[in-house]
Design a protein around this motif. Sequence first.
Motif, mmCIF file in Angstrom:
data_model
loop_
_atom_site.group_PDB
_atom_site.id
_atom_site.type_symbol
_atom_site.label_atom_id
_atom_site.label_comp_id
_atom_site.label_asym_id
_atom_site.label_seq_id
_atom_site.Cartn_x
_atom_site.Cartn_y
_atom_site.Cartn_z
ATOM 1 N N THR A 159 0.856 -1.182 0.000
ATOM 2 C CA THR A 159 0.000 0.000 0.000
ATOM 3 C C THR A 159 0.891 1.230 0.000
ATOM 4 O O THR A 159 1.754 1.380 0.860
ATOM 5 C CB THR A 159 -0.909 0.021 1.241
ATOM 6 N N GLY A 160 0.695 2.098 -0.983
ATOM 7 C CA GLY A 160 1.484 3.318 -1.062
ATOM 8 C C GLY A 160 1.053 4.327 -0.006
ATOM 9 O O GLY A 160 0.025 4.167 0.666
ATOM 10 N N GLU A 161 1.853 5.379 0.139
ATOM 11 C CA GLU A 161 1.491 6.430 1.088
ATOM 12 C C GLU A 161 0.170 7.096 0.721
ATOM 13 O O GLU A 161 -0.500 7.686 1.573
ATOM 14 C CB GLU A 161 2.603 7.478 1.155
ATOM 15 N N SER A 162 -0.232 6.995 -0.544
ATOM 16 C CA SER A 162 -1.517 7.524 -0.991
ATOM 17 C C SER A 162 -2.690 6.707 -0.471
ATOM 18 O O SER A 162 -3.847 7.141 -0.558
ATOM 19 C CB SER A 162 -1.564 7.525 -2.526
ATOM 20 N N GLY A 163 -2.403 5.508 0.061
ATOM 21 C CA GLY A 163 -3.455 4.613 0.504
ATOM 22 C C GLY A 163 -3.947 3.676 -0.573
ATOM 23 O O GLY A 163 -4.796 2.812 -0.317
ATOM 24 N N ARG A 164 -3.415 3.827 -1.799
ATOM 25 C CA ARG A 164 -3.807 2.950 -2.893
ATOM 26 C C ARG A 164 -2.932 1.704 -2.919
ATOM 27 O O ARG A 164 -1.751 1.746 -2.609
ATOM 28 C CB ARG A 164 -3.744 3.684 -4.236
ATOM 29 N N VAL A 165 -3.537 0.604 -3.317
ATOM 30 C CA VAL A 165 -2.884 -0.700 -3.290
ATOM 31 C C VAL A 165 -2.191 -0.980 -4.619
ATOM 32 O O VAL A 165 -2.709 -0.652 -5.693
ATOM 33 C CB VAL A 165 -3.925 -1.795 -2.976
ATOM 34 N N GLU A 166 -1.005 -1.584 -4.540
ATOM 35 C CA GLU A 166 -0.243 -1.974 -5.719
ATOM 36 C C GLU A 166 0.173 -3.434 -5.598
ATOM 37 O O GLU A 166 0.235 -3.990 -4.498
ATOM 38 C CB GLU A 166 0.999 -1.099 -5.883
ATOM 39 N N LEU A 167 0.486 -4.043 -6.736
ATOM 40 C CA LEU A 167 0.911 -5.442 -6.756
ATOM 41 C C LEU A 167 2.026 -5.614 -7.774
ATOM 42 O O LEU A 167 2.000 -5.019 -8.855
ATOM 43 C CB LEU A 167 -0.263 -6.351 -7.142
ATOM 44 N N TYR A 168 3.016 -6.429 -7.396
ATOM 45 C CA TYR A 168 4.104 -6.806 -8.292
ATOM 46 C C TYR A 168 4.126 -8.327 -8.422
ATOM 47 O O TYR A 168 3.873 -9.048 -7.444
ATOM 48 C CB TYR A 168 5.450 -6.342 -7.743
ATOM 49 N N ALA A 169 4.469 -8.803 -9.611
ATOM 50 C CA ALA A 169 4.582 -10.240 -9.846
ATOM 51 C C ALA A 169 5.732 -10.508 -10.800
ATOM 52 O O ALA A 169 5.950 -9.757 -11.761
ATOM 53 C CB ALA A 169 3.282 -10.803 -10.424
ATOM 54 N N ALA A 170 6.461 -11.581 -10.542
ATOM 55 C CA ALA A 170 7.541 -11.997 -11.431
ATOM 56 C C ALA A 170 6.972 -12.915 -12.513
ATOM 57 O O ALA A 170 6.123 -13.778 -12.241
ATOM 58 C CB ALA A 170 8.634 -12.715 -10.653
ATOM 59 N N VAL A 171 7.439 -12.724 -13.733
ATOM 60 C CA VAL A 171 7.117 -13.587 -14.867
ATOM 61 C C VAL A 171 8.442 -13.935 -15.542
ATOM 62 O O VAL A 171 9.472 -13.304 -15.256
ATOM 63 C CB VAL A 171 6.162 -12.892 -15.853
ATOM 64 N N PRO A 172 8.481 -14.916 -16.423
ATOM 65 C CA PRO A 172 9.743 -15.241 -17.098
ATOM 66 C C PRO A 172 10.328 -14.014 -17.808
ATOM 67 O O PRO A 172 9.691 -13.422 -18.676
ATOM 68 C CB PRO A 172 9.339 -16.324 -18.097
ATOM 69 N N GLY A 173 11.500 -13.594 -17.354
ATOM 70 C CA GLY A 173 12.176 -12.466 -17.994
ATOM 71 C C GLY A 173 11.627 -11.106 -17.633
ATOM 72 O O GLY A 173 11.957 -10.115 -18.304
ATOM 73 N N GLY A 174 10.808 -11.003 -16.583
ATOM 74 C CA GLY A 174 10.279 -9.676 -16.290
ATOM 75 C C GLY A 174 9.437 -9.592 -15.028
ATOM 76 O O GLY A 174 9.279 -10.558 -14.276
#
Length: 338
Positions: A159-174
């Motif tokens: 959760t960013g300081e803005s209060g909005r939620v983010e997500l990261y995911a690994a995929v092959p090569g990125g």
Amino acid sequence: MNGDWLLRGRDGRLSVYLLSEAAVLCRAEHGPGGSWDPPRTIGGAQRLHPVLAVGQGADGYAHLVSWRPTVTGESGLVHSTHFRPRLAALDWTPIGHPDKKGDRTGTPAVAVDAEGRAHVFVRNKSGGVSMVAQKEKGGWDPWRDLKGRDVSEELAAVTGESGRVELYAAVPGGILHWQQEEPGAQPVLEEALETPVRPGTLRALATSAESTTLFYTDESGDLCAWRPGGKPVALLAGAGPGPVTAIRCELDGHDCTLLAQRSASGRVAFAAYPTQDESAGAWWTESGPGLPADARVSLAEDEEGRVVAATLAPTTGELLLTRRKAEPGLALEAWRPV
């Protein structure tokens, strides 16, 4: 285990969440800076698989997510809220399955927005990401397919300081990055970064009013930092092969990002640098005894704002803790068993 499992509650007490064979356990300080209570089971008698995602809101409440067996060959996700470390958590509540039914599809991740709503992410059987979120006035929205493909099992939600939620995911090569455009909205896929990422090494941290920073290890073993919209920076060579943990804290009056990782020697390695100023450089300093290969590290701050580090080795069950000394730099007290 996905997320910070060492937390400071709204009453100032520290707590840790542990996995047993079929349950989640919690240990909490009896009082801030004092002795610790024995482990106790969280969420009632529900039998669980040995997996746990932890997220914490600005209100200090901990949100826990796990898989439970349902019928033969199938599982479902469950959620619990823990309001204060020494109080009982709510019983586990079923929140469904990203594909309506089936077996476990991946390790969940959870982030809590500014309104205190948990957002649960997990890989689905198609190799993309699905999400379910709490409603503001209770209950849960329907499951949503956020798309993506060939996503690795472990996700990084923040959760960013803005209060909005983010997500990261690994995929092959990125790496893929999703972000809410406004509070309560469905996160959308914002950017895909081409980079040789090692799956299972993602760790995201809110680092400014505008940005979150993703830390990950690349195939050469370097620990890299990336903020969407920019290019990744190789910060320093990874101390060891496992995941890194990170926290923002004040060190000698400066806003710093502190990293910790089990090193190749088995000890805990720490590195700090001015937040978002990767060009300033960082280097590892090792601390504590040698730990088993499965030992994990987590960081928090106590009610006095001192950095606290904990290590947990599932094979031995040993939990160790240290605090920053009240002196310049990052000098730590002796590690002690809890």
